[in-house]
Design a protein around this motif. Structure first.
Motif, PDB file in Angstrom:
ATOM      1  N   PRO A  40       5.828  -1.958   6.733  1.00 39.03           N
ATOM      2  CA  PRO A  40       6.997  -1.621   7.540  1.00 39.03           C
ATOM      3  C   PRO A  40       6.690  -1.921   9.003  1.00 39.03           C
ATOM      4  CG  PRO A  40       5.881   0.368   6.794  1.00 39.03           C
ATOM      5  CD  PRO A  40       5.202  -0.778   6.119  1.00 39.03           C
ATOM      6  N   VAL A  41       7.648  -2.506   9.701  1.00 37.11           N
ATOM      7  CA  VAL A  41       7.401  -3.009  11.043  1.00 37.11           C
ATOM      8  C   VAL A  41       8.414  -2.431  12.025  1.00 37.11           C
ATOM      9  CG1 VAL A  41       7.521  -5.074  12.480  1.00 37.11           C
ATOM     10  CG2 VAL A  41       6.256  -5.133  10.337  1.00 37.11           C
ATOM     11  N   ILE A  42       7.911  -2.065  13.205  1.00 35.22           N
ATOM     12  CA  ILE A  42       8.748  -1.599  14.321  1.00 35.22           C
ATOM     13  C   ILE A  42       8.503  -2.551  15.492  1.00 35.22           C
ATOM     14  CG2 ILE A  42       9.256   0.311  15.886  1.00 35.22           C
ATOM     15  CD1 ILE A  42       7.944   2.185  13.791  1.00 35.22           C
TER      16      ILE A  42
ATOM     17  N   SER B 154      -5.000  -2.060   5.419  1.00 35.24           N
ATOM     18  CA  SER B 154      -5.514  -0.686   5.467  1.00 35.24           C
ATOM     19  C   SER B 154      -4.607   0.278   6.228  1.00 35.24           C
ATOM     20  CB  SER B 154      -6.903  -0.674   6.116  1.00 35.24           C
ATOM     21  OG  SER B 154      -6.806  -0.997   7.497  1.00 35.24           O
ATOM     22  N   VAL B 155      -3.471  -0.216   6.759  1.00 32.24           N
ATOM     23  CA  VAL B 155      -2.625   0.630   7.594  1.00 32.24           C
ATOM     24  C   VAL B 155      -1.274   0.865   6.944  1.00 32.24           C
ATOM     25  CG1 VAL B 155      -3.778  -0.148   9.700  1.00 32.24           C
ATOM     26  CG2 VAL B 155      -1.706  -1.321   8.933  1.00 32.24           C
ATOM     27  N   ASP B 156      -0.512   1.784   7.534  1.00 32.03           N
ATOM     28  CA  ASP B 156       0.773   2.195   6.957  1.00 32.03           C
ATOM     29  C   ASP B 156       1.986   1.721   7.749  1.00 32.03           C
ATOM     30  OD1 ASP B 156      -0.238   4.111   4.780  1.00 32.03           O
ATOM     31  OD2 ASP B 156      -1.267   4.818   6.567  1.00 32.03           O
ATOM     32  N   CYS B 157       1.769   1.255   8.967  1.00 31.45           N
ATOM     33  CA  CYS B 157       2.893   0.853   9.809  1.00 31.45           C
ATOM     34  C   CYS B 157       2.366  -0.075  10.899  1.00 31.45           C
ATOM     35  CB  CYS B 157       3.560   2.082  10.418  1.00 31.45           C
ATOM     36  SG  CYS B 157       4.946   1.731  11.522  1.00 31.45           S
ATOM     37  N   PHE B 158       3.161  -1.084  11.263  1.00 28.03           N
ATOM     38  CA  PHE B 158       2.784  -2.012  12.335  1.00 28.03           C
ATOM     39  C   PHE B 158       3.807  -1.903  13.463  1.00 28.03           C
ATOM     40  CE2 PHE B 158       3.193  -6.053  14.550  1.00 28.03           C
ATOM     41  CZ  PHE B 158       1.881  -6.305  14.907  1.00 28.03           C
ATOM     42  N   VAL B 159       3.297  -1.891  14.720  1.00 26.87           N
ATOM     43  CA  VAL B 159       4.173  -1.780  15.882  1.00 26.87           C
ATOM     44  C   VAL B 159       3.938  -2.953  16.826  1.00 26.87           C
ATOM     45  CG1 VAL B 159       4.749  -0.422  17.929  1.00 26.87           C
ATOM     46  CG2 VAL B 159       4.266   0.740  15.764  1.00 26.87           C
ATOM     47  N   LEU B 160       5.004  -3.639  17.196  1.00 28.77           N
ATOM     48  CA  LEU B 160       4.986  -4.621  18.279  1.00 28.77           C
ATOM     49  C   LEU B 160       5.647  -3.961  19.479  1.00 28.77           C
ATOM     50  CD1 LEU B 160       4.500  -7.822  18.892  1.00 28.77           C
ATOM     51  CD2 LEU B 160       6.986  -7.872  18.842  1.00 28.77           C
TER      52      LEU B 160
ATOM     53  N   ILE C  65       6.511   7.094   8.513  1.00 29.93           N
ATOM     54  CA  ILE C  65       5.366   7.734   7.851  1.00 29.93           C
ATOM     55  C   ILE C  65       5.736   9.031   7.131  1.00 29.93           C
ATOM     56  CG2 ILE C  65       3.737   6.686   9.450  1.00 29.93           C
ATOM     57  CD1 ILE C  65       3.571   9.295  10.965  1.00 29.93           C
ATOM     58  N   MET C  66       6.903   9.598   7.441  1.00 29.80           N
ATOM     59  CA  MET C  66       7.295  10.859   6.803  1.00 29.80           C
ATOM     60  C   MET C  66       8.288  10.669   5.657  1.00 29.80           C
ATOM     61  SD  MET C  66       7.614  13.334  10.176  1.00 29.80           S
ATOM     62  CE  MET C  66       8.069  14.791   9.218  1.00 29.80           C
ATOM     63  N   TYR C  67       8.930   9.513   5.604  1.00 30.84           N
ATOM     64  CA  TYR C  67       9.951   9.290   4.581  1.00 30.84           C
ATOM     65  C   TYR C  67       9.581   8.070   3.741  1.00 30.84           C
ATOM     66  CZ  TYR C  67      12.531  12.555   7.485  1.00 30.84           C
ATOM     67  OH  TYR C  67      12.903  13.664   8.214  1.00 30.84           O
ATOM     68  N   PRO C  68       8.908   8.289   2.611  1.00 33.29           N
ATOM     69  CA  PRO C  68       8.448   7.184   1.759  1.00 33.29           C
ATOM     70  C   PRO C  68       9.577   6.266   1.307  1.00 33.29           C
ATOM     71  CG  PRO C  68       7.414   9.251   1.110  1.00 33.29           C
ATOM     72  CD  PRO C  68       8.470   9.603   2.111  1.00 33.29           C
ATOM     73  N   THR C  69      10.781   6.794   1.148  1.00 33.73           N
ATOM     74  CA  THR C  69      11.899   5.956   0.712  1.00 33.73           C
ATOM     75  C   THR C  69      12.224   4.898   1.758  1.00 33.73           C
ATOM     76  OG1 THR C  69      12.840   7.801  -0.555  1.00 33.73           O
ATOM     77  CG2 THR C  69      14.301   5.951  -0.043  1.00 33.73           C
ATOM     78  N   LEU C  70      12.249   5.287   3.023  1.00 35.73           N
ATOM     79  CA  LEU C  70      12.497   4.329   4.093  1.00 35.73           C
ATOM     80  C   LEU C  70      11.369   3.308   4.169  1.00 35.73           C
ATOM     81  CD1 LEU C  70      13.917   3.273   6.631  1.00 35.73           C
ATOM     82  CD2 LEU C  70      12.677   5.027   7.952  1.00 35.73           C
ATOM     83  N   SER C  71      10.137   3.778   4.084  1.00 46.20           N
ATOM     84  CA  SER C  71       8.999   2.880   4.138  1.00 46.20           C
ATOM     85  C   SER C  71       9.055   1.846   3.018  1.00 46.20           C
ATOM     86  CB  SER C  71       7.694   3.682   4.042  1.00 46.20           C
ATOM     87  OG  SER C  71       6.582   2.838   4.065  1.00 46.20           O
TER      88      SER C  71
ATOM     89  N   ARG D 219       0.847  -1.188   0.000  1.00 48.24           N
ATOM     90  CA  ARG D 219       0.000   0.000   0.000  1.00 48.24           C
ATOM     91  C   ARG D 219       0.883   1.240   0.000  1.00 48.24           C
ATOM     92  NH1 ARG D 219      -2.370   3.125   4.308  1.00 48.24           N
ATOM     93  NH2 ARG D 219      -4.478   3.873   3.818  1.00 48.24           N
ATOM     94  N   GLU D 220       0.489   2.236  -0.764  1.00 51.47           N
ATOM     95  CA  GLU D 220       1.218   3.496  -0.764  1.00 51.47           C
ATOM     96  C   GLU D 220       1.047   4.181   0.590  1.00 51.47           C
ATOM     97  OE1 GLU D 220       3.260   4.845  -2.986  1.00 51.47           O
ATOM     98  OE2 GLU D 220       3.060   3.052  -4.235  1.00 51.47           O
ATOM     99  N   THR D 221       2.134   4.578   1.205  1.00 47.85           N
ATOM    100  CA  THR D 221       2.069   5.199   2.523  1.00 47.85           C
ATOM    101  C   THR D 221       1.365   6.553   2.453  1.00 47.85           C
ATOM    102  OG1 THR D 221       4.127   4.128   3.176  1.00 47.85           O
ATOM    103  CG2 THR D 221       3.427   6.027   4.478  1.00 47.85           C
ATOM    104  N   ASP D 222       0.405   6.739   3.338  1.00 49.42           N
ATOM    105  CA  ASP D 222      -0.310   8.007   3.439  1.00 49.42           C
ATOM    106  C   ASP D 222       0.471   8.905   4.395  1.00 49.42           C
ATOM    107  OD1 ASP D 222      -2.016  10.135   3.871  1.00 49.42           O
ATOM    108  OD2 ASP D 222      -3.820   8.890   3.935  1.00 49.42           O
ATOM    109  N   THR D 223       1.249   9.815   3.844  1.00 44.27           N
ATOM    110  CA  THR D 223       2.105  10.653   4.687  1.00 44.27           C
ATOM    111  C   THR D 223       1.339  11.761   5.405  1.00 44.27           C
ATOM    112  OG1 THR D 223       2.644  12.038   2.780  1.00 44.27           O
ATOM    113  CG2 THR D 223       4.141  10.215   3.273  1.00 44.27           C
TER     114      THR D 223
END
Length: 466
Positions: free
Chosen positions: A385-387, A359-365, A420-426, A277-281
């Motif tokens: 992308p996962v943290i 439906s989301v842009d980032c997952f956090v554990l 969420i702010m840097y699409p290249t990293l995502s 999914r394209e990240t919604d910044t």
């Protein structure tokens, strides 16, 4: 067919047949397995881990009989009839028939066990939090907001008594079935496994997916710790889902390191990776998914959300799952003034889980203590992308994820903002992290597990011969 026997037992039983041969017995390798959940009746990661293991063991031709205590109050069967010593007759409902493991046979009965509840004192809520909870309950009185009452602090109804009943039932099961080795999952079943070993003389493998030191702050419940320690001490072999868990068993329970084998969990990869999914910044969505309990650290996730929202006020934070901390967290969102930016979904199942990942842009554990962390593998399989917190076993098998210490909410907020702010990293995380999954499939896990069974049998019968 043999003598007819009738039992009234408050447990599930699954019998799953394969075609593999045991090098010791020159016939199918037969495993008697004790667990506490299996699809479609699951409450957490253990159910999916057990499902993945069993399904892949079947593919390898191993025969498994899986016995499960489970709360299924909707079941209409109050009893069952057993035909012969090793053939179990029963009725199968539509839920089980829909399972993709078509060779599963089931015996379904009632048990009040709720394995993911807790025994510690409930968290004290501020007056503002209590008022906010009352308001939410009034507005959403038909919704299941927490999965457990905020003033209830037990492991389910009379759980310890239920575990003792399960142990007693194990003796009759072990004397009635034909098997080569016993495999138990977590503390609820360890007592049953020990009795089955005593009755049958067969070797015991205890599989530790989590310990009381993971689930609870402090030392947790004395009785649960006793089951964990005594089960591992009695076992011929102990399986830990990570080195992180092995260290707890060695340092807290005094289990000999040589006795413990590491077997990381896996995942099924049955299709090409989905298109990311394209990240919604501008209005990104950040997901926490899991049991909403102390162990999983949702409170730290919420505190980090407050810091992120200062820079990204349109961000949305989603807490998906049920648990004892839901009322506290809902009250806390009101105290922090971020209730409009945080969504509580309650428990999700099946396609709902897939949909929220997509439906989301980032997952956090955010776990305080995580023996493994299967949700991380699920998130990676959806190209997210996962943290993850460093206090997790899954970090041992992944390269392309971002890490932080669970208590460092400033660091977590910084990592979320970076994604969420840097699409290249995502994009880099999405593209690279999926590759981490290929070496850790359930088929590979089952191959290692079967080898461990044979090794344990060899050692056991070698000792008997000596």
């Amino acid at each position: 067919m043999g003598e007819y026997k009738t039992y009234k037992i408050n447990w599930f039983l699954f019998s799953i047949e394969g075609k593999g041969l045991s090098p010791i017995f020159n016939r199918k390798l037969k495993v008697l397995m004790f667990g506490w959940e299996f699809p479609p009746f699951i409450a957490g990661g253990l159910g999916m881990a057990c499902y993945g293991m069993v399904k892949s063991l079947i593919k390898r031709g191993v025969e498994v009989t899986l016995i499960l205590p489970k709360n299924i109050t909707s079941s209409r069967e109050d009893g069952l009839t057993i035909f012969g010593a090793d053939f179990w007759k029963f009725c199968v409902d539509k839920q089980i028939e829909s399972s993709s493991v078509t060779s599963v046979k089931t015996i379904r009965l009632q048990s009040p066990i709720e394995p993911y509840s807790f025994v510690n004192e409930p968290i004290e809520l501020s007056q503002l939090s209590l008022e906010a909870i009352d308001k939410i309950l009034t507005e959403q009185k038909d919704a299941d907001l927490s999965g457990i009452s905020k003033d209830r602090a037990v492991y389910g109804n009379n759980l310890i008594d239920e575990v003792h009943r399960y142990n007693q039932t194990a003796a009759s099961i072990a004397s009635s079935l034909d098997f080569d080795i016993i495999h138990c999952h977590d503390w609820l079943t360890f007592g049953a496994g020990v009795i089955a070993k005593e009755v049958s003389g067969k070797p015991l493998v205890c599989h530790v997916h989590a310990t009381e030191f993971d689930r609870c702050p402090g030392n947790g419940n004395d009785q649960v710790r006793f089951f964990e320690q005594s089960g591992c001490q009695a076992a011929d072999k102990v399986i830990a889902v990570s080195n992180y868990t092995k260290d707890i068993l060695v340092n807290n329970y005094g289990i000999e390191p040589w006795k413990i084998d590491i077997l990381h969990n896996g995942i099924d990869i049955n299709a090409l990776p989905p298109k990311p999914r394209e990240t919604d910044t501008e209005a990104p969505k950040i997901l926490f998914l899991g049991r909403v309990t102390y162990q999983k650290g949702p409170n730290y996730f919420l505190e980090a959300a407050t810091k992120v929202l200062k820079f990204k006020p349109k961000a949305e934070f989603i807490i998906a799952g049920g648990g004892d901390l839901v009322p506290y967290l809902q009250g806390r969102t009101h105290e922090l003034g971020i209730s409009n930016s945080v969504t509580f979904t309650g428990m999700l199942k099946g396609d709902q889980v897939k949909e929220i990942y997509q439906s989301v842009d980032c997952f956090v554990l955010s776990s305080v203590s995580e023996p493994f962390g299967l949700t991380v593998l699920e998130a990676l399989s959806h190209r997210l992308p996962v943290i993850i917190s460093k206090q997790s076993g899954v970090s041992e098998v992944l390269k392309h994820v971002l890490r932080y210490d669970f208590w460092d909410v400033d660091r977590l907020a910084s990592l979320i903002l970076s994604v969420i702010m840097y699409p290249t990293l995502s994009k880099e995380l999405k593209d690279r992290s999926f590759d981490d999954l290929y070496p850790i499939t359930w088929d590979q896990v089952a191959g290692k597990l079967e080898g461990l069974y044979h090794k344990t049998l060899d050692e056991s019968y070698g000792l008997m011969a000596a």
